[in-house]
Design a protein around this motif. Structure first.
Motif, PDB file in Angstrom:
ATOM      1  N   SER A  89       1.531   7.175  -1.292  1.00  0.00           N
ATOM      2  CA  SER A  89       0.315   6.849  -0.542  1.00  0.00           C
ATOM      3  C   SER A  89       0.506   5.608   0.313  1.00  0.00           C
ATOM      4  O   SER A  89       0.038   5.526   1.450  1.00  0.00           O
ATOM      5  CB  SER A  89      -0.863   6.630  -1.501  1.00  0.00           C
ATOM      6  N   ILE A  90       1.202   4.621  -0.254  1.00  0.00           N
ATOM      7  CA  ILE A  90       1.351   3.327   0.434  1.00  0.00           C
ATOM      8  C   ILE A  90       2.650   3.247   1.234  1.00  0.00           C
ATOM      9  O   ILE A  90       2.666   2.799   2.382  1.00  0.00           O
ATOM     10  CB  ILE A  90       1.298   2.174  -0.582  1.00  0.00           C
ATOM     11  N   GLY A  91       3.738   3.697   0.633  1.00  0.00           N
ATOM     12  CA  GLY A  91       5.045   3.537   1.272  1.00  0.00           C
ATOM     13  C   GLY A  91       5.559   4.758   1.999  1.00  0.00           C
ATOM     14  O   GLY A  91       6.581   4.685   2.686  1.00  0.00           O
ATOM     15  N   GLY A  92       4.881   5.897   1.847  1.00  0.00           N
ATOM     16  CA  GLY A  92       5.333   7.105   2.520  1.00  0.00           C
ATOM     17  C   GLY A  92       6.500   7.763   1.800  1.00  0.00           C
ATOM     18  O   GLY A  92       6.935   7.331   0.732  1.00  0.00           O
ATOM     19  N   ALA A  93       7.030   8.801   2.417  1.00  0.00           N
ATOM     20  CA  ALA A  93       8.111   9.585   1.801  1.00  0.00           C
ATOM     21  C   ALA A  93       9.351   8.747   1.535  1.00  0.00           C
ATOM     22  O   ALA A  93      10.091   8.989   0.580  1.00  0.00           O
ATOM     23  CB  ALA A  93       8.463  10.767   2.704  1.00  0.00           C
ATOM     24  N   GLY A  94       9.588   7.738   2.360  1.00  0.00           N
ATOM     25  CA  GLY A  94      10.779   6.900   2.207  1.00  0.00           C
ATOM     26  C   GLY A  94      10.834   6.161   0.885  1.00  0.00           C
ATOM     27  O   GLY A  94      11.920   5.796   0.417  1.00  0.00           O
ATOM     28  N   GLU A 243      12.489   8.107   6.688  1.00  0.00           N
ATOM     29  CA  GLU A 243      11.456   7.091   6.464  1.00  0.00           C
ATOM     30  C   GLU A 243      11.958   5.968   5.570  1.00  0.00           C
ATOM     31  O   GLU A 243      11.441   4.853   5.610  1.00  0.00           O
ATOM     32  CB  GLU A 243      10.203   7.726   5.871  1.00  0.00           C
ATOM     33  N   ALA A 244      12.971   6.237   4.754  1.00  0.00           N
ATOM     34  CA  ALA A 244      13.525   5.203   3.872  1.00  0.00           C
ATOM     35  C   ALA A 244      14.108   4.051   4.678  1.00  0.00           C
ATOM     36  O   ALA A 244      14.068   2.895   4.252  1.00  0.00           O
ATOM     37  CB  ALA A 244      14.592   5.800   2.969  1.00  0.00           C
ATOM     38  N   PHE A 245      14.655   4.361   5.846  1.00  0.00           N
ATOM     39  CA  PHE A 245      15.290   3.333   6.672  1.00  0.00           C
ATOM     40  C   PHE A 245      14.457   2.992   7.907  1.00  0.00           C
ATOM     41  O   PHE A 245      14.953   2.389   8.855  1.00  0.00           O
ATOM     42  CB  PHE A 245      16.693   3.776   7.083  1.00  0.00           C
ATOM     43  N   GLY A 246      13.189   3.413   7.891  1.00  0.00           N
ATOM     44  CA  GLY A 246      12.295   3.029   8.971  1.00  0.00           C
ATOM     45  C   GLY A 246      12.599   3.687  10.290  1.00  0.00           C
ATOM     46  O   GLY A 246      12.184   3.197  11.342  1.00  0.00           O
ATOM     47  N   ILE A 247      13.353   4.811  10.272  1.00  0.00           N
ATOM     48  CA  ILE A 247      13.711   5.468  11.528  1.00  0.00           C
ATOM     49  C   ILE A 247      12.467   5.988  12.231  1.00  0.00           C
ATOM     50  O   ILE A 247      12.340   5.919  13.454  1.00  0.00           O
ATOM     51  CB  ILE A 247      14.695   6.629  11.265  1.00  0.00           C
ATOM     52  N   ILE A 255       9.427  -1.081   6.954  1.00  0.00           N
ATOM     53  CA  ILE A 255      10.479  -0.751   6.001  1.00  0.00           C
ATOM     54  C   ILE A 255      10.363  -1.612   4.745  1.00  0.00           C
ATOM     55  O   ILE A 255      10.689  -1.177   3.648  1.00  0.00           O
ATOM     56  CB  ILE A 255      11.884  -0.897   6.641  1.00  0.00           C
ATOM     57  N   GLY A 256       9.869  -2.843   4.905  1.00  0.00           N
ATOM     58  CA  GLY A 256       9.673  -3.713   3.743  1.00  0.00           C
ATOM     59  C   GLY A 256       8.671  -3.134   2.779  1.00  0.00           C
ATOM     60  O   GLY A 256       8.851  -3.190   1.558  1.00  0.00           O
ATOM     61  N   VAL A 257       7.613  -2.549   3.306  1.00  0.00           N
ATOM     62  CA  VAL A 257       6.592  -1.915   2.463  1.00  0.00           C
ATOM     63  C   VAL A 257       7.181  -0.718   1.741  1.00  0.00           C
ATOM     64  O   VAL A 257       6.936  -0.500   0.544  1.00  0.00           O
ATOM     65  CB  VAL A 257       5.382  -1.477   3.314  1.00  0.00           C
ATOM     66  N   VAL A 258       7.966   0.072   2.459  1.00  0.00           N
ATOM     67  CA  VAL A 258       8.580   1.268   1.880  1.00  0.00           C
ATOM     68  C   VAL A 258       9.501   0.896   0.725  1.00  0.00           C
ATOM     69  O   VAL A 258       9.437   1.479  -0.364  1.00  0.00           O
ATOM     70  CB  VAL A 258       9.379   2.043   2.955  1.00  0.00           C
ATOM     71  N   VAL A 259      10.368  -0.095   0.963  1.00  0.00           N
ATOM     72  CA  VAL A 259      11.313  -0.514  -0.069  1.00  0.00           C
ATOM     73  C   VAL A 259      10.578  -1.079  -1.277  1.00  0.00           C
ATOM     74  O   VAL A 259      10.875  -0.729  -2.421  1.00  0.00           O
ATOM     75  CB  VAL A 259      12.303  -1.566   0.480  1.00  0.00           C
ATOM     76  N   MET A 260       9.597  -1.955  -1.027  1.00  0.00           N
ATOM     77  CA  MET A 260       8.892  -2.597  -2.134  1.00  0.00           C
ATOM     78  C   MET A 260       8.168  -1.581  -2.994  1.00  0.00           C
ATOM     79  O   MET A 260       8.204  -1.637  -4.223  1.00  0.00           O
ATOM     80  CB  MET A 260       7.896  -3.638  -1.622  1.00  0.00           C
ATOM     81  N   GLN A 261       7.504  -0.614  -2.363  1.00  0.00           N
ATOM     82  CA  GLN A 261       6.782   0.396  -3.132  1.00  0.00           C
ATOM     83  C   GLN A 261       7.737   1.270  -3.934  1.00  0.00           C
ATOM     84  O   GLN A 261       7.460   1.618  -5.077  1.00  0.00           O
ATOM     85  CB  GLN A 261       5.934   1.265  -2.193  1.00  0.00           C
ATOM     86  N   GLY A 262       8.867   1.603  -3.335  1.00  0.00           N
ATOM     87  CA  GLY A 262       9.855   2.405  -4.058  1.00  0.00           C
ATOM     88  C   GLY A 262      10.411   1.679  -5.260  1.00  0.00           C
ATOM     89  O   GLY A 262      10.537   2.243  -6.348  1.00  0.00           O
ATOM     90  N   VAL A 263      10.730   0.398  -5.081  1.00  0.00           N
ATOM     91  CA  VAL A 263      11.284  -0.399  -6.178  1.00  0.00           C
ATOM     92  C   VAL A 263      10.227  -0.667  -7.243  1.00  0.00           C
ATOM     93  O   VAL A 263      10.463  -0.499  -8.443  1.00  0.00           O
ATOM     94  CB  VAL A 263      11.857  -1.734  -5.650  1.00  0.00           C
ATOM     95  N   LYS A 264       9.031  -1.074  -6.815  1.00  0.00           N
ATOM     96  CA  LYS A 264       7.965  -1.412  -7.766  1.00  0.00           C
ATOM     97  C   LYS A 264       7.583  -0.211  -8.619  1.00  0.00           C
ATOM     98  O   LYS A 264       7.538  -0.291  -9.846  1.00  0.00           O
ATOM     99  CB  LYS A 264       6.737  -1.930  -7.016  1.00  0.00           C
ATOM    100  N   ARG A 265       7.302   0.910  -7.971  1.00  0.00           N
ATOM    101  CA  ARG A 265       6.889   2.087  -8.728  1.00  0.00           C
ATOM    102  C   ARG A 265       8.067   2.736  -9.448  1.00  0.00           C
ATOM    103  O   ARG A 265       7.898   3.381 -10.484  1.00  0.00           O
ATOM    104  CB  ARG A 265       6.200   3.100  -7.818  1.00  0.00           C
ATOM    105  N   GLY A 266       9.277   2.561  -8.911  1.00  0.00           N
ATOM    106  CA  GLY A 266      10.454   3.045  -9.618  1.00  0.00           C
ATOM    107  C   GLY A 266      10.634   2.293 -10.925  1.00  0.00           C
ATOM    108  O   GLY A 266      10.913   2.877 -11.974  1.00  0.00           O
ATOM    109  N   LEU A 267      10.441   0.980 -10.887  1.00  0.00           N
ATOM    110  CA  LEU A 267      10.527   0.160 -12.091  1.00  0.00           C
ATOM    111  C   LEU A 267       9.398   0.497 -13.042  1.00  0.00           C
ATOM    112  O   LEU A 267       9.600   0.628 -14.252  1.00  0.00           O
ATOM    113  CB  LEU A 267      10.469  -1.324 -11.720  1.00  0.00           C
ATOM    114  N   PHE A 268       8.182   0.669 -12.507  1.00  0.00           N
ATOM    115  CA  PHE A 268       7.032   1.009 -13.347  1.00  0.00           C
ATOM    116  C   PHE A 268       7.282   2.316 -14.076  1.00  0.00           C
ATOM    117  O   PHE A 268       6.859   2.488 -15.221  1.00  0.00           O
ATOM    118  CB  PHE A 268       5.783   1.129 -12.468  1.00  0.00           C
TER     119      PHE A 268
END
Length: 453
Positions: A89-94, A243-247, A255-268
């Protein structure tokens, strides 16, 4: 309350907003992957073999498979549904790509922390193995105070997670069956109390039945959806990578939002590096610490590459038909409705109950282990159980965004305290791995340094 929210948001801004945890997790994962020569890839086949290996059962302790189920219960829990959908929802498919990265690297971290938990675990007065970050901080680094700090940060995190998970269940049952949220909260508390007011082994016995069942049910439905939309799959994979690399958005703040959401929710979701899973793994009865380290490493793969990816695919395979602006369980239920009709919301309610109930039980197991670090008196264990049930009840009544923030704060602090232990102690785990590979895997059993602690 506003002051408390401001304090929590301030520290979350440092831990997550400044990407401190992103650097720590990815950096630590790279370090441990290199030091172990990517053990999570080299011994992947062996990990699967170990999962089916039978171990001698000792009263009060868990089998290797039971320990895997307890830790997997919290990994493969509500975070695989709520967390993944939140990231999308927040970071997109990336965000999915970065969840994969965190899992690949995090599986090496999971190996290190679990192996250390096995090496530095203790036996309580009942002859049961107990361990985790608090114990290797005390026994490995002689920093007992940090052990108490870990327990405190764990309670902060688990208080938030218990409420989040409980609320997800009550909301989904209200949508699917129109059951009053207060009534569902009471039902959830009663069912949970029947299990947790007993020995830790009782929790494990329930979970080693629930975990395989819920995984099979969920994956069966997802594979059916993927098969029906197989023509869309290449486009979805391309979307995730681009989308992972902001293309798509252009290199910049997005891209910062995408990475942070992936890492945060991945850790969660997969918990690698937080120190939670080792609390269960340390109770396993195995003849070498590396065995359980490898099994827990496999748990991270199962969580993210299988379950989390399955959730993401359900949403992304809607071919853009899902209304933008939806989030949380509403988005996932709409996605399932799109694929399998009106049964979608009912299916998700049932699956979410199984996922969430397993998470609640897993957290209760973790909490009891950490309470024992302070005292083995039964009254303190019961107080924690009452605390856990209270969080379950309160969370089920209404959604509280503050609890998401509190869970993120506790999770971040747990991770930092855990890394204070696993980074300097990593060579102990590496020595165990070297011993295991050189002797055990070559079948030179008579020279094996058996695990006797």
């Amino acid at each position: 309350m506003e002051i408390l929210e401001s304090i929590v948001n301030f520290f979350n801004g440092i831990l997550w907003g400044k990407n401190l945890l992103v650097y720590l997790l990815i950096g630590g994962g790279i370090l441990f992957s290199i030091k172990t020569s990517f053990v999570q890839v080299r011994l992947f086949k062996h990990m699967i073999e170990l999962l089916g290996e039978k171990s001698e059962k000792i009263d009060g302790n868990l089998s290797s498979f039971q320990a895997f189920c307890v830790s997997t219960a919290t990994r493969v829990g509500a975070g695989n549904l709520v967390g993944v959908v939140s990231a999308l929802s927040i970071g997109g498919a990336g965000a999915v790509f970065w969840m994969w990265v965190v899992a690949l690297l995090g599986s090496a971290t999971a190996f290190i922390e679990t192996t250390l938990a096995m090496v530095y675990r203790e036996k309580n007065e009942n002859g049961e193995f107990i361990g985790g970050p608090a114990f290797y901080l005390k026994n490995g680094l002689n920093k007992k105070t940090l052990g108490f700090v870990f327990m405190g940060t764990g309670l902060i995190c688990w208080a938030g997670v218990l409420q989040i998970v409980s609320n997800s269940v009550t909301e989904s049952f209200k949508v699917a069956f129109n059951i009053d949220m207060k009534l569902m909260s009471i039902i959830l508390v009663i069912i949970s109390s029947l299990v947790i007011f007993g020995k830790k082994e009782k929790i494990a016995k329930v979970l080693d039945k629930i975990v395989p069942l819920m995984a099979l049910l969920y994956l069966g439905a997802v594979f059916f959806i993927i098969f029906r939309n197989i023509n869309l799959l290449p486009g979805v994979i391309k979307l995730i990578v681009s989308e992972a690399f902001g293309i798509k958005e252009g290199i910049g703040g997005a891209i910062g939002v995408v990475v942070m959401q992936g890492v945060k929710r991945g850790l969660f979701s997969n918990e690698a590096g937080t120190g939670s899973a080792p609390c269960a793994a340390a109770s396993a009865n195995v003849d070498h610490p590396v065995k359980q380290g490898l099994i827990q490493s496999l748990g991270v793969f199962v969580d993210t590459f299988v379950i989390c990816t399955a959730t993401a695919m359900v949403v992304l395979l809607t071919d853009g038909q899902i209304i933008k602006g939806l989030g949380g369980m509403e988005l996932l239920q709409v996605a399932f409705n799109y694929h399998i009709g009106s049964m979608g919301k009912i299916f998700i309610a049932i699956i979410l109950f199984l996922f969430s109930f397993s998470t609640l039980l897993g957290i209760c197991f973790y909490g009891q282990v950490n309470v024992e670090f302070c005292s083995n008196k039964k009254i303190y264990k019961n107080l924690f159980k009452i605390f856990a049930l209270s969080m379950i009840f309160l969370g089920g009544l209404h959604q509280n965004i503050f609890m998401w923030n509190l869970a993120d704060l506790g999770l971040g602090l747990m991770t930092i305290v855990n890394f204070i232990g696993i980074v300097p102690l990593r060579n102990v785990a590496l020595e165990e791995l070297n011993n295991y590979e050189k002797i055990y895997l070559k079948k030179n059993i008579k020279n094996l340094k058996l695990f006797t602690k």
